[in-house]
Design a protein around this motif. Structure first.
Motif, mmCIF file in Angstrom:
data_model
loop_
_atom_site.group_PDB
_atom_site.id
_atom_site.type_symbol
_atom_site.label_atom_id
_atom_site.label_comp_id
_atom_site.label_asym_id
_atom_site.label_seq_id
_atom_site.Cartn_x
_atom_site.Cartn_y
_atom_site.Cartn_z
ATOM 1 N N PRO A 1 0.803 -1.237 0.000
ATOM 2 C CA PRO A 1 0.000 0.000 0.000
ATOM 3 C C PRO A 1 0.830 1.277 0.000
ATOM 4 C CG PRO A 1 -0.979 -1.603 1.472
ATOM 5 C CD PRO A 1 0.327 -2.185 1.030
ATOM 6 N N LEU A 2 1.893 1.339 0.810
ATOM 7 C CA LEU A 2 2.685 2.569 0.844
ATOM 8 C C LEU A 2 3.483 2.764 -0.441
ATOM 9 C CD1 LEU A 2 3.941 2.703 4.548
ATOM 10 C CD2 LEU A 2 2.101 4.012 3.457
ATOM 11 N N ASP A 3 3.926 1.662 -1.039
ATOM 12 C CA ASP A 3 4.601 1.758 -2.338
ATOM 13 C C ASP A 3 3.630 2.287 -3.385
ATOM 14 O OD1 ASP A 3 6.710 1.357 -4.224
ATOM 15 O OD2 ASP A 3 5.692 -0.458 -4.906
ATOM 16 N N CYS A 4 2.367 1.851 -3.293
ATOM 17 C CA CYS A 4 1.329 2.316 -4.219
ATOM 18 C C CYS A 4 1.098 3.824 -4.055
ATOM 19 C CB CYS A 4 0.037 1.546 -3.962
ATOM 20 S SG CYS A 4 -1.298 1.931 -5.108
ATOM 21 N N ALA A 5 1.146 4.303 -2.830
ATOM 22 C CA ALA A 5 0.863 5.714 -2.546
ATOM 23 C C ALA A 5 2.046 6.632 -2.836
ATOM 24 C CB ALA A 5 0.454 5.864 -1.082
ATOM 25 N N LYS A 6 3.227 6.055 -3.092
ATOM 26 C CA LYS A 6 4.445 6.859 -3.260
ATOM 27 C C LYS A 6 4.292 7.852 -4.426
ATOM 28 C CE LYS A 6 9.466 6.322 -3.644
ATOM 29 N NZ LYS A 6 10.560 5.317 -3.820
ATOM 30 N N GLY A 7 4.356 9.135 -4.124
ATOM 31 C CA GLY A 7 4.285 10.175 -5.151
ATOM 32 C C GLY A 7 2.894 10.448 -5.675
ATOM 33 N N ALA A 8 1.868 9.807 -5.104
ATOM 34 C CA ALA A 8 0.509 9.965 -5.626
ATOM 35 C C ALA A 8 -0.103 11.292 -5.177
ATOM 36 C CB ALA A 8 -0.363 8.809 -5.145
ATOM 37 N N ALA B 1 -0.053 8.852 8.945
ATOM 38 C CA ALA B 1 1.131 9.719 8.901
ATOM 39 C C ALA B 1 2.125 9.223 7.849
ATOM 40 C CB ALA B 1 1.786 9.761 10.278
ATOM 41 N N LYS B 2 2.341 7.896 7.790
ATOM 42 C CA LYS B 2 3.239 7.337 6.778
ATOM 43 C C LYS B 2 2.651 7.490 5.381
ATOM 44 C CE LYS B 2 5.507 3.996 9.837
ATOM 45 N NZ LYS B 2 5.770 2.556 10.115
ATOM 46 N N LEU B 3 1.322 7.400 5.309
ATOM 47 C CA LEU B 3 0.655 7.586 4.016
ATOM 48 C C LEU B 3 0.888 9.012 3.516
ATOM 49 C CD1 LEU B 3 -1.292 6.121 1.992
ATOM 50 C CD2 LEU B 3 -3.175 7.217 3.217
ATOM 51 N N ALA B 4 0.726 9.977 4.418
ATOM 52 C CA ALA B 4 0.922 11.377 4.050
ATOM 53 C C ALA B 4 2.359 11.624 3.616
ATOM 54 C CB ALA B 4 0.549 12.277 5.222
ATOM 55 N N ASP B 5 3.321 11.001 4.313
ATOM 56 C CA ASP B 5 4.730 11.173 3.957
ATOM 57 C C ASP B 5 5.029 10.614 2.570
ATOM 58 O OD1 ASP B 5 5.288 12.414 6.319
ATOM 59 O OD2 ASP B 5 6.039 10.608 7.322
ATOM 60 N N ALA B 6 4.341 9.504 2.221
ATOM 61 C CA ALA B 6 4.611 8.858 0.934
ATOM 62 C C ALA B 6 4.003 9.630 -0.234
ATOM 63 C CB ALA B 6 4.066 7.430 0.955
ATOM 64 N N TYR C 1 -15.401 3.317 2.140
ATOM 65 C CA TYR C 1 -15.806 2.312 3.135
ATOM 66 C C TYR C 1 -15.283 2.618 4.538
ATOM 67 C CZ TYR C 1 -16.729 -0.162 -1.228
ATOM 68 O OH TYR C 1 -17.182 -0.502 -2.476
ATOM 69 N N ARG C 2 -14.680 3.794 4.740
ATOM 70 C CA ARG C 2 -14.181 4.209 6.050
ATOM 71 C C ARG C 2 -13.178 3.202 6.619
ATOM 72 N NH1 ARG C 2 -18.797 7.687 9.175
ATOM 73 N NH2 ARG C 2 -20.019 8.281 7.353
ATOM 74 N N VAL C 3 -12.232 2.789 5.800
ATOM 75 C CA VAL C 3 -11.190 1.862 6.243
ATOM 76 C C VAL C 3 -10.245 2.551 7.227
ATOM 77 C CG1 VAL C 3 -9.211 0.498 5.465
ATOM 78 C CG2 VAL C 3 -11.343 0.482 4.145
ATOM 79 N N LEU C 4 -9.878 3.811 6.922
ATOM 80 C CA LEU C 4 -8.954 4.549 7.775
ATOM 81 C C LEU C 4 -9.725 5.388 8.785
ATOM 82 C CD1 LEU C 4 -6.347 5.789 5.116
ATOM 83 C CD2 LEU C 4 -6.333 3.672 6.464
ATOM 84 N N ASP C 5 -9.030 5.805 9.829
ATOM 85 C CA ASP C 5 -9.632 6.676 10.840
ATOM 86 C C ASP C 5 -9.601 8.123 10.324
ATOM 87 O OD1 ASP C 5 -10.390 6.913 13.909
ATOM 88 O OD2 ASP C 5 -9.040 8.577 13.411
ATOM 89 N N ALA C 6 -10.781 8.712 10.223
ATOM 90 C CA ALA C 6 -10.878 10.046 9.627
ATOM 91 C C ALA C 6 -10.089 11.085 10.434
ATOM 92 C CB ALA C 6 -12.345 10.456 9.524
ATOM 93 N N LYS C 7 -10.159 11.011 11.771
ATOM 94 C CA LYS C 7 -9.456 11.996 12.606
ATOM 95 C C LYS C 7 -7.944 11.856 12.465
ATOM 96 C CE LYS C 7 -13.154 12.481 16.018
ATOM 97 N NZ LYS C 7 -13.561 12.283 17.429
ATOM 98 N N ALA C 8 -7.460 10.601 12.376
ATOM 99 C CA ALA C 8 -6.019 10.382 12.219
ATOM 100 C C ALA C 8 -5.546 10.908 10.871
ATOM 101 C CB ALA C 8 -5.705 8.891 12.351
ATOM 102 N N CYS C 9 -6.383 10.766 9.851
ATOM 103 C CA CYS C 9 -6.025 11.293 8.533
ATOM 104 C C CYS C 9 -5.938 12.821 8.583
ATOM 105 C CB CYS C 9 -7.055 10.851 7.491
ATOM 106 S SG CYS C 9 -6.924 9.111 7.041
ATOM 107 N N ALA C 10 -6.905 13.443 9.237
ATOM 108 C CA ALA C 10 -6.888 14.909 9.342
ATOM 109 C C ALA C 10 -5.658 15.381 10.100
ATOM 110 C CB ALA C 10 -8.168 15.381 10.022
ATOM 111 N N LYS C 11 -5.307 14.650 11.178
ATOM 112 C CA LYS C 11 -4.127 15.014 11.978
ATOM 113 C C LYS C 11 -2.852 14.915 11.148
ATOM 114 C CE LYS C 11 -1.854 13.932 16.374
ATOM 115 N NZ LYS C 11 -1.863 13.020 17.554
ATOM 116 N N ALA C 12 -2.862 13.969 10.182
ATOM 117 C CA ALA C 12 -1.685 13.782 9.327
ATOM 118 C C ALA C 12 -1.651 14.783 8.179
ATOM 119 C CB ALA C 12 -1.670 12.360 8.785
ATOM 120 N N GLY C 13 -2.674 15.647 8.120
ATOM 121 C CA GLY C 13 -2.696 16.660 7.069
ATOM 122 C C GLY C 13 -3.356 16.216 5.787
ATOM 123 N N LEU C 14 -4.057 15.105 5.832
ATOM 124 C CA LEU C 14 -4.732 14.588 4.643
ATOM 125 C C LEU C 14 -6.150 15.136 4.543
ATOM 126 C CD1 LEU C 14 -3.562 10.869 4.957
ATOM 127 C CD2 LEU C 14 -2.740 12.552 3.292
#
Length: 428
Positions: free
Chosen positions: A365-372, A390-395, A405-418
């Motif tokens: 998944p993180l390789d997929c997100a790299k540069g996206a 946070a790692k997703l945002a960095d990638a 489908y709400r797989v990720l936590d919405a608040k954690a995504c917002a905290k990561a700047g997504l």
């Protein structure tokens, strides 16, 4: 069940998803099971423990019960069977119609091979009228409604909530061997005429579709007025008229092929009988509209705002825990992204299967997100729930995450700047 001395021998013909999971489930209940398929190569694979379909617990239970299971491509093995289930998967055409060619061919092959006192049960889903049209003098034939679910097939095979049986005479006792087989599951048995059972299967799927359509329609209203569907669904489940087991999660249209097939069957029968099925047609239109949520959102937030964006797609199968891509929301989106760069990852489906001229294969998944510029989580695989936002945002190069489908936590995504977008809740 500990002894097989007085138990009937149960056969299954057609070793694809339905037949194989049903057969392994029957062996786990203590029956000796014969697994027949005319494809000798497939039988050879099964004998070595290689499963042609992905289902949780399937390989483990097949190995555990190997002494009770006989795999064969020779028709003579069917002479052992007291009950034979004919259970190939019935393919659905691109028009949503069942292709019964292979099922009919298999019936013609196995009927002359079984004993005259054996019970033949069709487990494959068929349109109303199919079973009665295939009966013939001297053939003890029944239809049993299958209720397996992709990703939960073994669980459903072991713990059915009831058995729905289409019979030549619903008032007549079931043959002993067939009755013993069904009673091993300690659930209600509902005999009815052939046509009632065939339509009962479609009725179940129509009710399921109604729940999905309610969730899809009202969750979109949530997005417009600032409500949150995840707060509303638990309240509906406490309503005794709806029930805690109702399917009340919004999604990207109606997935898989069986539900759409049944809706089309109902509209076709309605046309032939002069009845009104406009509500069914509306469900089909609603499903197609909702399936395009990800594409509409993608265009609005990303594709129309930047040059040469990179779109990352996590998940290609139509739902988790299955290899099936029929009516996959991911495929429906990707086939409209030909002008854009797409990178993809799925735990089971190969990226090369995606309908795109040059999909970029990713290792994880993180390789997929790299540069996206945007990540779209199109299948709710458990593997994706452990992604660290946070790692997703960095990638990523961009900030957008589409997670219907709400797989990720919405608040954690917002905290990561997504910038996190999902179904059933406004992002305002």
């Amino acid at each position: 069940m500990t002894s097989t001395d007085t138990l009937p021998v149960i056969g299954f013909a057609g070793m694809t998803h339905l037949g194989l999971n049903s057969a392994v489930g029957m062996a786990e209940k203590g029956f000796n099971v014969v697994c027949f398929d005319p494809d000798a190569t497939l039988i050879g694979q099964l004998e070595t423990g290689e499963m042609p379909v992905l289902e949780p617990d399937l390989p483990e239970l097949a190995a555990k019960n190997k002494d009770r299971i006989t795999y064969a491509s020779d028709l003579s093995v069917l002479q052992q069977c007291d009950v034979l289930y004919v259970a190939p998967d019935v393919p659905v055409t691109d028009d949503g119609v069942s292709d019964l060619t292979d099922l009919d061919a298999l019936l013609e092959k196995v009927i002359p091979a079984i004993r005259k006192d054996a019970v033949l049960v069709n487990l494959s889903q068929v349109p109303p009228g199919f079973t009665r049209a295939r009966t013939r003098p001297g053939l003890n034939m029944f239809y049993q409604v299958e209720t397996l679910i992709f990703g939960r097939a073994i669980e459903r095979a072991l713990y059915p909530e009831r058995y729905i049986i289409g019979c030549p005479d619903p008032d007549a006792p079931l043959p002993d061997a067939f009755r013993k087989c069904l009673e091993a599951y300690d659930c209600p048995i509902l005999p009815m005429r052939y046509e009632s059972a065939e339509l009962c299967k479609i009725s179940i799927n129509c009710c399921l579709v109604a729940s999905i359509s309610v969730a899809n329609t009202l969750s979109e209203l949530c997005e417009g007025i600032g409500a949150d569907w995840s707060e509303i669904a638990p309240a509906l489940k406490l309503d005794r008229r709806i029930g805690q087991y109702s399917y009340l999660s919004p999604g990207l249209g109606i997935g898989g092929s069986n539900l759409i097939r049944d809706l089309i069957t109902v509209t076709r029968f309605a046309e032939e009988t002069g009845s009104d099925a406009s509500v069914i047609a509306a469900w089909i239109r609603n499903s197609a509209y909702r399936k395009e949520w990800a594409l509409r959102t993608l265009h609005e937030r990303v594709l129309s705002t930047m040059d040469d964006p990179l779109v990352a797609v996590l998940g290609l199968s139509y739902k988790e825990n299955t290899h099936s891509t029929k009516n996959s929301p991911a495929f429906a989106m990707i086939e409209n992204l030909h002008p854009y760069r797409v990178t993809a990852f799925d735990p089971v489906v190969k990226t090369s299967a995606a309908p795109h001229p040059a999909p970029i294969d990713a290792a994880d998944p993180l390789d997929c997100a790299k540069g996206a510029d945007v990540v779209c989580i199109m299948t709710p695989w458990d593997d994706f729930k452990s992604i660290d936002p946070a790692k997703l945002a960095d990638a990523m190069a961009g900030k957008w995450v589409l997670d219907p489908y709400r797989v990720l936590d919405a608040k954690a995504c917002a905290k990561a700047g997504l910038s996190y977008l999902t179904l059933g809740v406004s992002d305002a």
